[in-house]
Write an enzyme that holds these catalytic residues in place. Sequence first.
Site, short mmCIF file in Angstrom:
data_model
loop_
_atom_site.label_atom_id
_atom_site.label_comp_id
_atom_site.label_asym_id
_atom_site.label_seq_id
_atom_site.Cartn_x
_atom_site.Cartn_y
_atom_site.Cartn_z
N SER A 18 0.59 -1.15 0.07
CA SER A 18 0.07 0.05 0.10
C SER A 18 0.60 1.15 0.55
O SER A 18 0.25 2.13 -0.36
CB SER A 18 -1.27 -0.25 1.15
N ARG A 19 2.25 0.78 0.35
CA ARG A 19 2.95 2.50 0.50
C ARG A 19 4.01 2.03 0.31
O ARG A 19 4.65 0.71 0.03
CB ARG A 19 2.80 2.99 2.22
N ASP A 67 -3.66 -8.90 8.19
CA ASP A 67 -1.79 -8.92 8.99
C ASP A 67 -0.65 -9.92 9.05
O ASP A 67 -1.01 -10.92 8.97
CB ASP A 67 -1.83 -8.71 10.34
N VAL A 68 -0.02 -9.80 8.75
CA VAL A 68 0.57 -11.01 7.36
C VAL A 68 1.68 -11.58 9.29
O VAL A 68 2.13 -12.93 8.42
CB VAL A 68 2.43 -10.61 6.90
N ASN A 94 7.34 -7.74 1.42
CA ASN A 94 7.90 -6.57 1.67
C ASN A 94 7.82 -5.84 2.83
O ASN A 94 8.16 -4.73 3.75
CB ASN A 94 7.64 -5.64 0.31
N SER A 146 17.52 -5.55 4.79
CA SER A 146 18.02 -4.19 4.89
C SER A 146 19.04 -4.10 4.80
O SER A 146 20.02 -5.50 5.06
CB SER A 146 17.32 -3.95 5.79
N TYR A 159 15.55 -5.31 14.13
CA TYR A 159 15.35 -4.62 13.18
C TYR A 159 16.76 -5.61 12.57
O TYR A 159 16.33 -6.30 11.35
CB TYR A 159 15.75 -3.13 12.84
N ALA A 161 18.07 -7.91 13.77
CA ALA A 161 18.53 -9.09 13.74
C ALA A 161 17.36 -9.73 13.16
O ALA A 161 17.50 -10.59 12.52
CB ALA A 161 18.24 -9.49 15.37
N ILE A 192 16.35 4.84 1.79
CA ILE A 192 15.26 4.57 0.95
C ILE A 192 13.79 5.28 1.30
O ILE A 192 13.73 5.68 2.89
CB ILE A 192 14.33 3.15 0.40
P1 NAP Z 1 6.78 1.98 4.57
O1 NAP Z 1 7.01 3.37 4.06
O2 NAP Z 1 6.44 1.99 6.20
O3 NAP Z 1 5.34 0.48 4.72
C1 NAP Z 1 4.91 -0.42 5.38
C2 NAP Z 1 4.35 -1.13 4.28
O4 NAP Z 1 4.05 -2.07 5.30
C3 NAP Z 1 2.57 -0.40 4.51
O5 NAP Z 1 2.18 -1.20 2.99
C4 NAP Z 1 2.21 -1.64 5.69
O6 NAP Z 1 0.45 -1.28 5.45
C5 NAP Z 1 3.14 -2.64 5.10
N1 NAP Z 1 2.98 -3.62 6.67
C6 NAP Z 1 3.49 -3.14 7.71
N2 NAP Z 1 3.34 -4.32 8.97
C7 NAP Z 1 2.42 -5.20 8.19
C8 NAP Z 1 1.70 -6.06 8.65
N3 NAP Z 1 1.81 -6.83 9.37
N4 NAP Z 1 1.06 -6.67 7.88
C9 NAP Z 1 0.65 -6.13 6.77
N5 NAP Z 1 1.01 -5.61 6.22
C10 NAP Z 1 2.25 -4.22 7.02
O7 NAP Z 1 7.86 0.67 4.17
P2 NAP Z 1 8.93 1.26 3.78
O8 NAP Z 1 10.10 1.98 3.76
O9 NAP Z 1 8.62 0.79 1.67
O10 NAP Z 1 9.72 -0.51 3.52
C11 NAP Z 1 9.27 -2.05 3.18
C12 NAP Z 1 10.61 -2.86 3.39
O11 NAP Z 1 11.58 -2.71 2.84
C13 NAP Z 1 10.33 -3.25 4.74
O12 NAP Z 1 10.57 -4.28 4.68
C14 NAP Z 1 11.35 -2.58 4.86
O13 NAP Z 1 12.31 -3.05 6.43
C15 NAP Z 1 12.64 -3.23 3.76
N6 NAP Z 1 13.07 -1.81 3.46
C16 NAP Z 1 12.86 -0.80 4.02
C17 NAP Z 1 14.04 0.95 3.70
C18 NAP Z 1 14.09 2.09 3.64
O14 NAP Z 1 14.61 2.96 4.11
N7 NAP Z 1 12.29 2.83 3.83
C19 NAP Z 1 15.49 0.32 4.03
C20 NAP Z 1 15.50 -1.07 3.63
C21 NAP Z 1 14.59 -2.14 4.26
P3 NAP Z 1 -0.39 0.29 5.91
O15 NAP Z 1 -0.05 0.62 4.85
O16 NAP Z 1 -1.64 -0.82 6.27
O17 NAP Z 1 0.08 0.13 6.91
#
Ligand code: NAP
Length: 252
Positions: A18-19, A67-68, A94, A146, A159, A161, A192
Amino acid sequence: MNTEVSSTMQTALVTGGSRGIGAAIAVELAARGFRVVINYRNNTEAAQTVANTIEQAGGQALLIKADVSKPDDVNTMFAQLDRDVGHLDVLVCNAGVTRDTLLGASEPDDFDTVFATNIHGVVNCCRQAAKRMASARCGVIITISSVAAQRPGRGQSNYAASKGAIEAFTKALAVELAPRGIRVNAVAPGVILTEMSADVRAMAAEEVTKKILLKRPGNAQEVAKVVGFLCSDEASYVTAQVWNVDGGFKVE
Ligand code: NAP
């Protein structure tokens, strides 16, 4: 929402679609011809916006709220997928959360919350996908790790771990599923531009940028392009790997 299901179209499920990075992956896979199932936890409006973007470009999208971290939610999501679509070709795990805090100041709940979504969520979805893909004798699974797994920052013990566990799990699953024609890879993004990294970027933008060879944070589309490639036949000889998409984070 476009509910007409084409039987020949390949289907990809993106958790947390979704985001942020997940939304970009959903749009990228739709542009590559996949019907995309967008999973999300709470934010229906954001998920619907992603589906609208896909459909306005001529693609197909379905939304499934689940909720995964909860096995029952995941089982229900896959039952809906079986009923409404009938097959799954690609799973992108993701969905992820952070609870950054120094260990001494943390509560047990911080670790539990991060592990529940980041690792149990991945395992719950992969278990269901693996059964279906193994029967079909084909499929692709991508997990999102990550840079923190290999090069963590202060306050990231929970995170880091969880993401280290994802990388080990990804390789073990690749070993298990290769004989069934299923490829399993991880993508490890750096910093990101999404809501998740907003606090880190606000607190220490200059300090963080200095650690990146390309001297800028990445955008979600730059991660999505690599995921799109790994899901495609262009990556037919790639499995059990971790692909860093981090602009050269902490290399110097
Ligand atoms: P984000 O903008 O916070 O978006 C998180 C997404 O995950 C949202 O769609 C949220 O849904 C969903 N979500 C969270 N918990 C959930 C659950 N229990 N069940 C189902 N959906 C769930 O995060 P992002 O930055 O895009 O990160 C995406 C992935 O990349 C993550 O695994 C994160 O650890 C990894 N990552 C991100 C970065 C970074 O700098 N952004 C860096 C390294 C790795 P809702 O919209 O309904 O809340």
